[in-house]
Design an enzyme around this catalytic site. Sequence first.
Site, mmCIF file in Angstrom:
data_model
loop_
_atom_site.group_PDB
_atom_site.id
_atom_site.type_symbol
_atom_site.label_atom_id
_atom_site.label_comp_id
_atom_site.label_asym_id
_atom_site.label_seq_id
_atom_site.Cartn_x
_atom_site.Cartn_y
_atom_site.Cartn_z
ATOM 1 N N LYS A 52 -3.797 42.016 -47.542
ATOM 2 C CA LYS A 52 -4.593 42.043 -46.303
ATOM 3 C C LYS A 52 -5.782 42.987 -46.468
ATOM 4 C CE LYS A 52 -0.663 40.612 -43.588
ATOM 5 N NZ LYS A 52 0.573 40.936 -42.905
ATOM 6 N N GLN A 96 3.329 45.760 -39.397
ATOM 7 C CA GLN A 96 3.934 44.896 -40.425
ATOM 8 C C GLN A 96 5.461 44.817 -40.231
ATOM 9 O OE1 GLN A 96 2.173 43.259 -43.056
ATOM 10 N NE2 GLN A 96 4.131 42.271 -43.376
ATOM 11 N N ASP A 119 -1.909 39.958 -34.075
ATOM 12 C CA ASP A 119 -0.991 38.864 -34.425
ATOM 13 C C ASP A 119 -0.401 38.201 -33.174
ATOM 14 O OD1 ASP A 119 0.001 37.125 -36.275
ATOM 15 O OD2 ASP A 119 1.554 38.437 -37.057
#
Length: 283
Positions: A52, A96, A119
């Site tokens: 990322k 994460q 997200d």
Amino acid sequence: MAKIINGRKIADEFCEQIKERVREVKKNGTTPCVALVNASDDPASEVYISKKKKLAEFVGISSMVYRFDDKVKESSLADLIRKLNDDNCVHAVLLQAPLPKNIRFRELVNLIHPDKDVDGLTTLNQGRLFSGEPGVIPCTPLGVLHLLRTVHDRLAGLHAVVIGRSSIVGRPLSQLLLNANCTVTSLHSYSQDLASICRTADILISAVGKPHFVEQDFVKPGATVIDVGVNRMEENGMKRIVGDVDFDNVSEVAGAITQVPNGVGPMTVAYLMHNTLKLACCY
Ligand code: NAP
């Protein structure tokens, strides 16, 4: 033999467009910035974070990585999220997964400001998706939809079967496909007679996390098969990553199919950049 949907190539082309747009946004004085928070004890998480960060550099997005070991307290992560919420230079926050077992993922996710929830996992953004309102949509489902649109000019009316109903992949993906006017069937660990339901699918998506879960007899000839699964295997001392789909056999009957690796994975990271850019511009 099925057409291979090359997620790597499609993601690379998409990232070139993102890079161009980031350049324009920077000219107007904004540098999109994503904060990546990794408190996972899973070594794979560090690999995902590095990918990322690397892609962010490529497209010109600024990224900050916060690493914690698995002894970290939930309150420390909560403090960091509050700090990032208040930081005007940070447009996007990613927590994460997975987190250490003693930490409550949903509670922490819901501390992320919905306008920085890159997200789309906060209850507010999930609710927006489910009610068809604009909001942030999880990256993997967006990536899958993008891949499907490279195969199907029109999704409306197609029967999409999604195996898996997690809040990060299966559920939002089912909803996204419903919003695209597909007829959607959601399957999970209590579903019965999976193979015969899957055989009715024009689009079959597996997000289960079990190697060789989708066999040839799950697939209607000509169907599009998208493999979201990422499973780490060790065979004859060699480590490799495989999806949920028995690729060799399924590709003999499917019309189009993704591979693992280089299928959905690169699209997920590309959409992290897309969502960061969106958050930097629109919110
Ligand atoms: P998850 O939270 O573990 O969810 C797995 C889902 O599969 C659950 O809904 C579960 O049903 C269902 N399931 C398990 N066994 C089943 C069975 N025998 N029959 C039918 N359904 C079954 O996993 P996730 O986070 O959604 O991830 C799924 C996979 O995608 C994993 O391999 C993950 O690594 C991968 N992934 C890939 C990407 C990417 O970018 N490529 C991104 C995210 C995740 P229940 O709800 O009933 O338990």
